[in-house]
Design a protein around this motif. Structure first.
Motif, mmCIF file in Angstrom:
data_model
loop_
_atom_site.group_PDB
_atom_site.id
_atom_site.type_symbol
_atom_site.label_atom_id
_atom_site.label_comp_id
_atom_site.label_asym_id
_atom_site.label_seq_id
_atom_site.Cartn_x
_atom_site.Cartn_y
_atom_site.Cartn_z
ATOM 1 N N LEU A 172 0.830 -1.212 0.000
ATOM 2 C CA LEU A 172 0.000 0.000 0.000
ATOM 3 C C LEU A 172 0.866 1.265 0.000
ATOM 4 O O LEU A 172 0.626 2.189 -0.790
ATOM 5 N N LEU A 173 1.873 1.276 0.845
ATOM 6 C CA LEU A 173 2.777 2.426 0.918
ATOM 7 C C LEU A 173 3.389 2.728 -0.450
ATOM 8 O O LEU A 173 3.345 3.859 -0.930
ATOM 9 N N LEU A 174 3.963 1.712 -1.098
ATOM 10 C CA LEU A 174 4.629 1.934 -2.377
ATOM 11 C C LEU A 174 3.635 2.242 -3.490
ATOM 12 O O LEU A 174 3.920 3.049 -4.371
ATOM 13 N N SER A 175 2.477 1.629 -3.437
ATOM 14 C CA SER A 175 1.456 1.906 -4.448
ATOM 15 C C SER A 175 1.046 3.380 -4.390
ATOM 16 O O SER A 175 0.994 4.066 -5.415
ATOM 17 N N ARG A 176 0.786 3.864 -3.194
ATOM 18 C CA ARG A 176 0.385 5.274 -3.035
ATOM 19 C C ARG A 176 1.529 6.212 -3.402
ATOM 20 O O ARG A 176 1.326 7.226 -4.040
ATOM 21 N N PHE A 177 2.739 5.843 -2.957
ATOM 22 C CA PHE A 177 3.912 6.691 -3.169
ATOM 23 C C PHE A 177 4.254 6.827 -4.656
ATOM 24 O O PHE A 177 4.634 7.896 -5.118
ATOM 25 N N LEU A 178 4.085 5.744 -5.413
ATOM 26 C CA LEU A 178 4.506 5.749 -6.818
ATOM 27 C C LEU A 178 3.377 6.056 -7.806
ATOM 28 O O LEU A 178 3.625 6.247 -8.987
ATOM 29 N N ARG A 179 2.140 6.124 -7.320
ATOM 30 C CA ARG A 179 0.980 6.271 -8.221
ATOM 31 C C ARG A 179 1.055 7.513 -9.109
ATOM 32 O O ARG A 179 0.777 7.449 -10.297
ATOM 33 N N ARG A 180 1.449 8.657 -8.550
ATOM 34 C CA ARG A 180 1.484 9.887 -9.348
ATOM 35 C C ARG A 180 2.658 9.927 -10.315
ATOM 36 O O ARG A 180 2.523 10.343 -11.451
ATOM 37 N N SER A 181 3.831 9.499 -9.841
ATOM 38 C CA SER A 181 5.024 9.605 -10.680
ATOM 39 C C SER A 181 5.115 8.495 -11.726
ATOM 40 O O SER A 181 5.710 8.689 -12.780
ATOM 41 N N VAL A 182 4.526 7.329 -11.436
ATOM 42 C CA VAL A 182 4.566 6.202 -12.383
ATOM 43 C C VAL A 182 3.166 5.576 -12.439
ATOM 44 O O VAL A 182 2.934 4.478 -11.929
ATOM 45 N N PRO A 183 2.209 6.288 -13.064
ATOM 46 C CA PRO A 183 0.817 5.821 -13.027
ATOM 47 C C PRO A 183 0.583 4.441 -13.647
ATOM 48 O O PRO A 183 -0.360 3.748 -13.271
ATOM 49 N N SER A 184 1.447 4.031 -14.572
ATOM 50 C CA SER A 184 1.237 2.720 -15.213
ATOM 51 C C SER A 184 1.734 1.557 -14.353
ATOM 52 O O SER A 184 1.439 0.401 -14.636
ATOM 53 N N LEU A 185 2.480 1.845 -13.280
ATOM 54 C CA LEU A 185 3.062 0.796 -12.445
ATOM 55 C C LEU A 185 2.006 0.174 -11.539
ATOM 56 O O LEU A 185 1.301 0.884 -10.823
ATOM 57 N N ARG A 186 1.895 -1.139 -11.585
ATOM 58 C CA ARG A 186 1.001 -1.871 -10.680
ATOM 59 C C ARG A 186 1.869 -2.462 -9.583
ATOM 60 O O ARG A 186 2.906 -3.067 -9.869
ATOM 61 N N VAL A 187 1.444 -2.296 -8.329
ATOM 62 C CA VAL A 187 2.211 -2.819 -7.201
ATOM 63 C C VAL A 187 1.449 -3.999 -6.616
ATOM 64 O O VAL A 187 0.311 -3.853 -6.160
ATOM 65 N N LEU A 188 2.071 -5.178 -6.680
ATOM 66 C CA LEU A 188 1.464 -6.408 -6.152
ATOM 67 C C LEU A 188 2.248 -6.881 -4.939
ATOM 68 O O LEU A 188 3.461 -6.690 -4.867
ATOM 69 N N SER A 189 1.535 -7.547 -4.029
ATOM 70 C CA SER A 189 2.241 -8.172 -2.906
ATOM 71 C C SER A 189 2.458 -9.646 -3.246
ATOM 72 O O SER A 189 1.727 -10.219 -4.050
ATOM 73 N N HIS A 190 3.463 -10.221 -2.616
ATOM 74 C CA HIS A 190 3.745 -11.646 -2.825
ATOM 75 C C HIS A 190 2.505 -12.483 -2.524
ATOM 76 O O HIS A 190 2.262 -13.489 -3.193
#
Length: 177
Positions: free
Chosen positions: A141-159
């Motif tokens: 959640l932290l990384l998803s929120r942190f990176l959402r604006r700067s890299v909108p195409s990036l999907r952050v998944l957990s193991h």
């Protein structure tokens, strides 16, 4: 289908409508399809006695929807090509999250993470792959929120969201020097 009955038994008796709405909004904010109402409501119903926190419930729902999330990103593929975190960076982030002070991350480190995430995501997409960062559940959640604006195409998944049947191939590492 007894989904309407399931929803009726869960909302608002087990979880208030506002919390369900927030969980659905969280999923949509991260481009997670919410068509599988049954799995979403079942996961919420199962965990609502332990927490009413929409962020925690969203995490539980994401794990329940893991197979379909991964399938939407890597259709028909047995292997996922992902971006990972360098173990030392992962430790730093875990300590920051563990201390409850995610803002404790140095600004220069934050800038480096954003720049490397953008560059890695661009490289993934350039070869026709989805940009996916695979991280421990506590950091998702932290990384998803942190990176959402700067890299909108990036999907952050957990193991925890990745089905056991999927192979994982790391194509880039964030934080590696």
């Amino acid at each position: 289908k007894d989904s309407p009955k399931l929803v009726e038994d869960t909302v608002p008796k087990v979880v208030p409508v506002g919390i369900l709405q927030k969980v659905l909004q969280n999923l949509l904010d991260e481009s997670v399809p919410v068509r599988d109402t049954r799995s979403i409501v079942e996961a919420i119903a199962e965990h609502a006695s332990r927490t009413q926190d929409p962020a925690e419930l969203t995490a539980v729902v994401r794990v329940a929807l893991g197979r379909s999330i991964v399938q939407s990103l890597f259709p028909g593929s047995q292997e996922m090509s992902v971006i990972a975190l360098d173990p030392s960076l992962e430790r730093i982030l875990m300590q920051a999250v563990g201390s409850g002070d995610a803002a404790a991350i140095e600004p220069s480190l934050a800038d480096t993470i954003q720049a490397q995430a953008k560059s890695s995501a661009d490289e993934q997409e350039a070869v026709g792959l989805p940009a996916v960062l695979l991280v421990p559940a506590q950091l998702r959640l932290l990384l998803s929120r942190f990176l959402r604006r700067s890299v909108p195409s990036l999907r952050v998944l957990s193991h925890a969201e990745v089905p056991d049947s999927k192979g994982i191939r790391v194509t880039a590492v964030l934080g590696a020097r």
